[in-house]
Structure formats: structure tokens, C-alpha cells
Design a protein around this motif. Structure first.
Motif, PDB file in Angstrom:
ATOM      1  N   PHE A 317      15.051   5.567  -4.480  1.00 27.85           N
ATOM      2  CA  PHE A 317      14.368   6.171  -4.388  1.00 27.85           C
ATOM      3  C   PHE A 317      12.872   4.900  -5.721  1.00 27.85           C
ATOM      4  O   PHE A 317      12.023   4.416  -5.212  1.00 27.85           O
ATOM      5  N   CYS A 318      13.575   5.118  -6.996  1.00 30.13           N
ATOM      6  CA  CYS A 318      13.216   4.557  -8.516  1.00 30.13           C
ATOM      7  C   CYS A 318      12.728   3.328  -7.711  1.00 30.13           C
ATOM      8  O   CYS A 318      11.952   2.561  -8.027  1.00 30.13           O
ATOM      9  N   LEU A 319      14.267   2.067  -7.553  1.00 23.82           N
ATOM     10  CA  LEU A 319      14.229   1.217  -6.793  1.00 23.82           C
ATOM     11  C   LEU A 319      13.215   0.505  -6.100  1.00 23.82           C
ATOM     12  O   LEU A 319      12.811  -0.053  -6.513  1.00 23.82           O
ATOM     13  N   GLY A 320      13.120   1.479  -5.036  1.00 21.38           N
ATOM     14  CA  GLY A 320      11.605   0.627  -4.479  1.00 21.38           C
ATOM     15  C   GLY A 320      10.181   1.352  -4.847  1.00 21.38           C
ATOM     16  O   GLY A 320      10.460   0.501  -3.859  1.00 21.38           O
ATOM     17  N   VAL A 321      10.630   1.870  -5.383  1.00 19.16           N
ATOM     18  CA  VAL A 321       8.908   1.866  -6.114  1.00 19.16           C
ATOM     19  C   VAL A 321       8.968   0.821  -7.276  1.00 19.16           C
ATOM     20  O   VAL A 321       7.746   0.499  -6.999  1.00 19.16           O
ATOM     21  N   VAL A 322       9.757   0.180  -7.609  1.00 21.97           N
ATOM     22  CA  VAL A 322       9.511  -1.593  -8.213  1.00 21.97           C
ATOM     23  C   VAL A 322       9.564  -1.916  -7.481  1.00 21.97           C
ATOM     24  O   VAL A 322       8.609  -3.323  -8.178  1.00 21.97           O
ATOM     25  N   LEU A 323      10.212  -2.403  -6.514  1.00 19.97           N
ATOM     26  CA  LEU A 323      10.693  -3.093  -5.457  1.00 19.97           C
ATOM     27  C   LEU A 323       9.036  -3.414  -4.619  1.00 19.97           C
ATOM     28  O   LEU A 323       8.842  -4.573  -4.430  1.00 19.97           O
ATOM     29  N   ALA A 324       8.749  -2.471  -4.191  1.00 22.95           N
ATOM     30  CA  ALA A 324       7.100  -2.724  -3.384  1.00 22.95           C
ATOM     31  C   ALA A 324       6.185  -3.554  -4.070  1.00 22.95           C
ATOM     32  O   ALA A 324       5.605  -4.196  -3.343  1.00 22.95           O
ATOM     33  N   PRO A 325       5.622  -3.130  -5.698  1.00 20.65           N
ATOM     34  CA  PRO A 325       4.849  -4.187  -5.844  1.00 20.65           C
ATOM     35  C   PRO A 325       4.897  -5.087  -6.099  1.00 20.65           C
ATOM     36  O   PRO A 325       4.514  -6.105  -5.501  1.00 20.65           O
ATOM     37  N   LEU A 326       6.460  -5.797  -6.218  1.00 20.20           N
ATOM     38  CA  LEU A 326       6.667  -7.516  -5.850  1.00 20.20           C
ATOM     39  C   LEU A 326       6.909  -7.735  -5.167  1.00 20.20           C
ATOM     40  O   LEU A 326       6.558  -9.258  -4.624  1.00 20.20           O
ATOM     41  N   ALA A 327       7.279  -7.089  -3.684  1.00 15.77           N
ATOM     42  CA  ALA A 327       6.870  -7.292  -3.056  1.00 15.77           C
ATOM     43  C   ALA A 327       5.891  -8.080  -1.556  1.00 15.77           C
ATOM     44  O   ALA A 327       5.322  -8.934  -1.347  1.00 15.77           O
ATOM     45  N   ASP A 328       4.397  -7.039  -2.554  1.00 15.16           N
ATOM     46  CA  ASP A 328       3.379  -7.268  -2.131  1.00 15.16           C
ATOM     47  C   ASP A 328       3.122  -8.235  -2.735  1.00 15.16           C
ATOM     48  O   ASP A 328       2.294  -9.237  -1.859  1.00 15.16           O
ATOM     49  N   MET A 329       3.824  -8.773  -3.995  1.00  9.50           N
ATOM     50  CA  MET A 329       3.182  -9.927  -5.026  1.00  9.50           C
ATOM     51  C   MET A 329       3.666 -10.848  -3.913  1.00  9.50           C
ATOM     52  O   MET A 329       2.480 -11.847  -3.992  1.00  9.50           O
ATOM     53  N   ILE A 330       4.616 -11.244  -3.183  1.00 10.42           N
ATOM     54  CA  ILE A 330       5.621 -12.274  -2.591  1.00 10.42           C
ATOM     55  C   ILE A 330       4.537 -12.429  -1.577  1.00 10.42           C
ATOM     56  O   ILE A 330       4.455 -13.784  -1.204  1.00 10.42           O
ATOM     57  N   ASN A 331       4.541 -11.445  -0.635  1.00  9.37           N
ATOM     58  CA  ASN A 331       3.302 -11.814   0.546  1.00  9.37           C
ATOM     59  C   ASN A 331       2.301 -12.195  -0.068  1.00  9.37           C
ATOM     60  O   ASN A 331       1.461 -12.833   0.694  1.00  9.37           O
ATOM     61  N   ALA A 332       2.101 -11.849  -1.228  1.00  7.66           N
ATOM     62  CA  ALA A 332       0.226 -12.149  -0.651  1.00  7.66           C
ATOM     63  C   ALA A 332       0.267 -13.689  -1.669  1.00  7.66           C
ATOM     64  O   ALA A 332      -0.268 -14.864  -1.217  1.00  7.66           O
ATOM     65  N   LEU A 333       1.395 -13.957  -2.114  1.00  6.45           N
ATOM     66  CA  LEU A 333       1.161 -15.679  -2.651  1.00  6.45           C
ATOM     67  C   LEU A 333       1.818 -16.456  -1.834  1.00  6.45           C
ATOM     68  O   LEU A 333       1.453 -17.659  -1.501  1.00  6.45           O
ATOM     69  N   ALA A 334       2.482 -15.828  -0.351  1.00 12.14           N
ATOM     70  CA  ALA A 334       2.621 -16.635   0.237  1.00 12.14           C
ATOM     71  C   ALA A 334       1.639 -16.477   1.600  1.00 12.14           C
ATOM     72  O   ALA A 334       1.617 -16.755   2.692  1.00 12.14           O
ATOM     73  N   GLY A 335       0.531 -16.061   1.631  1.00 12.96           N
ATOM     74  CA  GLY A 335      -0.566 -16.420   1.988  1.00 12.96           C
ATOM     75  C   GLY A 335      -0.574 -15.192   4.223  1.00 12.96           C
ATOM     76  O   GLY A 335      -1.003 -15.300   4.692  1.00 12.96           O
ATOM     77  N   ASP A 336       0.578 -13.873   3.179  1.00 14.62           N
ATOM     78  CA  ASP A 336       0.584 -12.764   4.221  1.00 14.62           C
ATOM     79  C   ASP A 336       1.904 -13.387   5.240  1.00 14.62           C
ATOM     80  O   ASP A 336       1.586 -12.770   6.581  1.00 14.62           O
ATOM     81  N   ALA A 337       2.451 -14.245   5.230  1.00 16.30           N
ATOM     82  CA  ALA A 337       3.076 -15.007   6.106  1.00 16.30           C
ATOM     83  C   ALA A 337       4.248 -14.407   6.441  1.00 16.30           C
ATOM     84  O   ALA A 337       4.915 -13.374   6.484  1.00 16.30           O
ATOM     85  N   PHE A 338       3.639 -14.175   8.220  1.00 12.13           N
ATOM     86  CA  PHE A 338       4.629 -12.909   9.406  1.00 12.13           C
ATOM     87  C   PHE A 338       6.487 -12.849   8.747  1.00 12.13           C
ATOM     88  O   PHE A 338       6.915 -12.269   8.642  1.00 12.13           O
ATOM     89  N   ALA A 339       6.657 -14.512   8.807  1.00  9.75           N
ATOM     90  CA  ALA A 339       8.417 -14.834   8.083  1.00  9.75           C
ATOM     91  C   ALA A 339       8.580 -14.006   6.795  1.00  9.75           C
ATOM     92  O   ALA A 339       9.158 -13.224   6.140  1.00  9.75           O
ATOM     93  N   MET A 340       7.868 -14.008   5.816  1.00  6.71           N
ATOM     94  CA  MET A 340       8.401 -13.923   4.364  1.00  6.71           C
ATOM     95  C   MET A 340       7.662 -12.909   4.530  1.00  6.71           C
ATOM     96  O   MET A 340       8.568 -11.596   3.726  1.00  6.71           O
ATOM     97  N   GLN A 341       6.428 -11.723   4.985  1.00  6.97           N
ATOM     98  CA  GLN A 341       6.814 -10.317   5.273  1.00  6.97           C
ATOM     99  C   GLN A 341       7.612  -9.743   5.980  1.00  6.97           C
ATOM    100  O   GLN A 341       8.478  -8.457   5.097  1.00  6.97           O
ATOM    101  N   ILE A 342       8.645  -9.507   6.487  1.00 10.73           N
ATOM    102  CA  ILE A 342       9.944  -9.082   7.313  1.00 10.73           C
ATOM    103  C   ILE A 342      11.116 -10.081   6.293  1.00 10.73           C
ATOM    104  O   ILE A 342      11.446  -8.579   5.458  1.00 10.73           O
ATOM    105  N   LEU A 343      10.930 -10.560   6.017  1.00  5.64           N
ATOM    106  CA  LEU A 343      11.799 -11.456   4.505  1.00  5.64           C
ATOM    107  C   LEU A 343      12.130 -10.151   3.779  1.00  5.64           C
ATOM    108  O   LEU A 343      12.932  -9.567   3.102  1.00  5.64           O
ATOM    109  N   THR A 344      11.250 -10.282   2.740  1.00  6.99           N
ATOM    110  CA  THR A 344      10.635  -8.999   1.951  1.00  6.99           C
ATOM    111  C   THR A 344      11.192  -7.719   2.322  1.00  6.99           C
ATOM    112  O   THR A 344      11.838  -6.412   0.966  1.00  6.99           O
ATOM    113  N   ALA A 345      10.673  -7.300   3.235  1.00  9.16           N
ATOM    114  CA  ALA A 345      11.045  -6.358   3.755  1.00  9.16           C
ATOM    115  C   ALA A 345      12.531  -5.456   4.498  1.00  9.16           C
ATOM    116  O   ALA A 345      13.495  -4.869   3.667  1.00  9.16           O
ATOM    117  N   VAL A 346      13.191  -7.066   4.640  1.00  9.64           N
ATOM    118  CA  VAL A 346      14.692  -6.611   5.041  1.00  9.64           C
ATOM    119  C   VAL A 346      15.491  -7.119   3.701  1.00  9.64           C
ATOM    120  O   VAL A 346      16.453  -6.245   3.442  1.00  9.64           O
TER     121      VAL A 346
END
Length: 376
Positions: A317-346
Motif C-alpha cells: 500500500f505504501c509503495l502504491g501511495v508514492v508511485l501514484a504521483p510519480l505515475a501522474d507526473m510521467i503521464n503529464a510530461l508525456a502529454g497524457d499519451a494513452f500508451a504512456m498511461q497504460i505503461l505507468t499503470a502496468v
């Protein structure tokens, strides 16, 4: 007597942790397949119910074997560990969000994550953090679990003797709390987002389920469709799923939804655990338990990975909490591209699986070293 660990409980705890992570990454496509999209309840109900189940199962055994004071001491020690983890995790989360916010120019991640209070009132925020009143987004489940677990010694002995009495008392508090305005104080909206005075009922029901599972009872050999309770629960789950899907098309929902029913149903409060949410989760849990009565399906590889996550739920759970904003940052930097959103989630889910595997490896290594150190 309470039974041993059930791998199905670990599996659904692990699955809930993945859903919580996906649900907290904005615009995540895989967040569309989580529980909140097919009914009134979501992964939070799974987390709290199974936390109650696991807590009563574990500490109930200790109470039966070593007595009340030893069980209470171990509960309070675990509560202290959770409290320390909460403080440390919040510090990590703030650091990660501030880092992410410095790289994302199109959004204010600090405000979105509920960290404005720390920026504007840092001294008061630190005090509120220690008092569990400062809970940014993603952090709400852990303080709730701390409070619920801290209260377990008060009811555990009575629960093991007369479970129904504790359930009735808990239900009474649950029903009175919204009417009386019972909740704990917090910053921002002034109350806890997960009201522990109402959510304690689900925690108690989880504990009652653990005790019920340990009792022998006659096996119902009737087909599932011939059991009225199963049929009623399945119909409610399906109706809730259809209604939840209709929210995606407001014009369709408004066209067929009677006004009187809408006025009675909405809003479906998550803070006070609305009865329709509670009933949906209980119906979903009952249907799932009847459709998956054996444990054999948990022995395949994918299920084993998920079960392992459930066994180390706090760390994952703790890892998921810190990963969520990192994934959000990466997605935002990639322009919320669909492929990047799937990649960060997986990738995030894979890292959670890897953490659980690493913790399991270390546990087995420690056990092997202890056995090797014992005299022959």
C-alpha cells in the motif's frame, strides 16, 4: 476456534491494492475496470472489510492462546507501527509531490493532492499530521485503519464470545452517526473523509465474517439459482452495476431514472458509508464467496503473485501511495499519451508485485538462517 489463513483473503487484499493505485492515478485507462465503475462500492470497502477479517483472525488466535493482555499489547504495538509508517509515508509523499510539481507546468499537483495546508501553514500542518488531522489525498485509508485497529482491544473478547452483540452495537453506532453528526476533526472540510464512526461497522463485519468462517455448519447443496439470498444479492449487484454505468451518459440516466428514486438514492455518501454502498459491497462479497467456494484457483501463478501482495499489504500500500504521483507526473510530461498511461499503470502494478516477492524472499531467507542456526 478460528481457522488458518485463507489465500482468497490475501488475493482480494492484493487486488484491492492494485485497484487503489489505479484509481488514484488521474486519467488512468485501467482505472476504468476497477470496482468503482461497476457498483456503488469500491476498493476502499474491500480494504477495510478484509482488514477487520485479518485482524480478528490473527489477534483472536493470540487472545485464545496467550490471553487478553498479550493480544492487546500486540495490537497496540502494531498500531504504533502503523502510526510511524503514516508519518514517514506522508513525509515521502510530500517530497515526491513537490518534486513532481516542479516538473509539471500545466497543473498544480500540490493543490490537487491536498497539500496546500502544508504550504500555507507548515507549523500547524505538522501538528495536524501528528494528530492524524492532516491527510492529503491517497493517505486517508491508513489513518482510518490506525483508529479502527486501536479500538479492537475494546471489543475483541466480546466479539469472540457473543459476536452478534458486537455487530448489533456497531450497527447502532453506524446508523446514529450521520444523524448525530459524529465524526473526527480534520483540516480542510473539517471532518475525516472516511468517517471512522461509520466505517467501523464494516471493520466489525469483517471480523464477524472471520469468526463465522471458523464454525462448522451444514453444507447447502442446492444450486445457487435456487438460493433466494444468492439470487437477491446477485440482482442487487447487477442493478447497481447498470446504474453505475449509466452515470457515464447523464442524459440517458436522467431519462429513465425516476425523480423520487433519485432524490432518495443521491448523494451516495462515501464519508459516512452510505447504506447502499455498504449493501452493495456485502452483496458483492457474498456472491463472490459463493461463486468461488474453493481455494484451488488461488494456486495459479498470477493469483499467487496477487496473494503475496495481500500478505504484505502495508508495504505494498505504501509503495502504491508514492508511485501514484510519480505515475501522474510521467503521464503529464508525456502529454497524457494513452500508451504512456497504460505503461505507468502496468509498471506500477509490476513494482508492487516485485516488492511483495522481495519481502517474501527475505522472510524465507530469514527462516532458513534461523533453522540453520539451531543445534542439530
Amino acid at each position: 476456534m478460528l481457522n488458518g489463513r485463507d489465500p482468497r483473503i490475501d488475493f482480494f487484499r492484493g487486488l484491492a491494492l492494485i485497484f487503489i493505485f489505479w484509481d488514484h492515478v488521474p486519467h488512468n485507462p485501467l482505472g476504468q475496470i476497477t470496482l468503482r465503475n461497476i457498483g456503488f462500492s469500491d476498493a476502499a470497502e474491500v480494504f477495510v472489510f478484509l482488514a477487520g477479517y485479518a485482524a480478528v483472525l490473527a489477534y483472536g488466535k493470540i487472545l485464545q492462546r496467550d490471553g487478553y493482555w498479550i493480544a492487546s499489547l500486540k495490537i497496540l504495538r502494531r498500531t504504533w507501527v502503523l502510526y510511524v509508517v503514516h508519518i514517514f509515508l506522508l513525509a515521502m509523499l510530500m517530497g515526491i509531490v513537490f518534486f513532481a510539481n516542479s516538473h509539471v507546468e500545466t497543473r498544480d499537483l500540490v493543490e490537487e493532492m491536498g497539500l496546500t495546508h502544508f504550504v500555507t501553514h507548515p507549523q500547524q500542518a505538522l501538528t495536524d499530521e501528528l494528530l492524524l488531522r492532516f491527510k492529503p489525498n491517497l493517505m486517508d485509508p491508513l489513518p482510518l485503519y490506525i483508529v479502527l485497529l486501536a479500538g479492537l482491544p475494546l471489543v475483541l473478547p466480546l466479539m469472540l464470545r457473543t459476536t452478534w452483540m458486537v455487530v448489533v452495537g456497531s450497527a447502532t453506532i453506524y446508523l446514529l452517526a450521520p444523524w448525530m453528526g459524529w465524526n473526527l476533526r480534520a483540516i480542510a472540510d473539517g471532518v475525516w473523509y472516511f468517517n471512522p464512526v461509520t466505517w467501523q461497522f464494516l471493520f466489525v463485519l469483517g471480523g464477524a465474517a472471520a469468526i463465522h468462517a471458523g464454525k462448522t455448519r451444514p453444507v447447502d447443496t442446492r444450486p445457487l439459482l435456487h438460493r433466494p439470498l444468492f439470487v437477491a444479492a446477485a440482482l442487487y449487484v447487477m442493478a447497481a452495476g447498470i446504474l453505475t454505468l449509466s452515470w457515464r451518459w447523464p442524459e440517458v440516466h436522467d431519462a429513465w431514472m425516476p425523480a423520487q428514486l433519485s432524490d432518495w438514492l443521491y448523494p451516495i455518501s462515501k464519508t459516512d458509508l452510505s447504506p447502499v454502498r455498504l449493501l452493495h459491497f456485502l452483496a458483492l462479497a457474498y456472491v463472490t464467496a459463493k461463486l468461488l467456494p474453493s481455494r484451488a484457483w488461488t494456486e495459479n501463478g498470477l493469483a499467487q503473485h496477487t496473494c503475496r501482495m495481500g500478505r504484505y499489504s502495508l508495504e505494498v500500500f505504501c509503495l502504491g501511495v508514492v508511485l501514484a504521483p510519480l505515475a501522474d507526473m510521467i503521464n503529464a510530461l508525456a502529454g497524457d499519451a494513452f500508451a504512456m498511461q497504460i505503461l505507468t499503470a502496468v509498471a506500477g502494478a509490476a513494482l508492487m508485485v516485485m516488492l511483495a516477492a522481495w519481502l517474501e524472499f527475505n522472510k524465507r531467507l530469514d527462516q532458513s538462517l534461523k533453522l540453520a542456526a539451531q543445534p542439530q
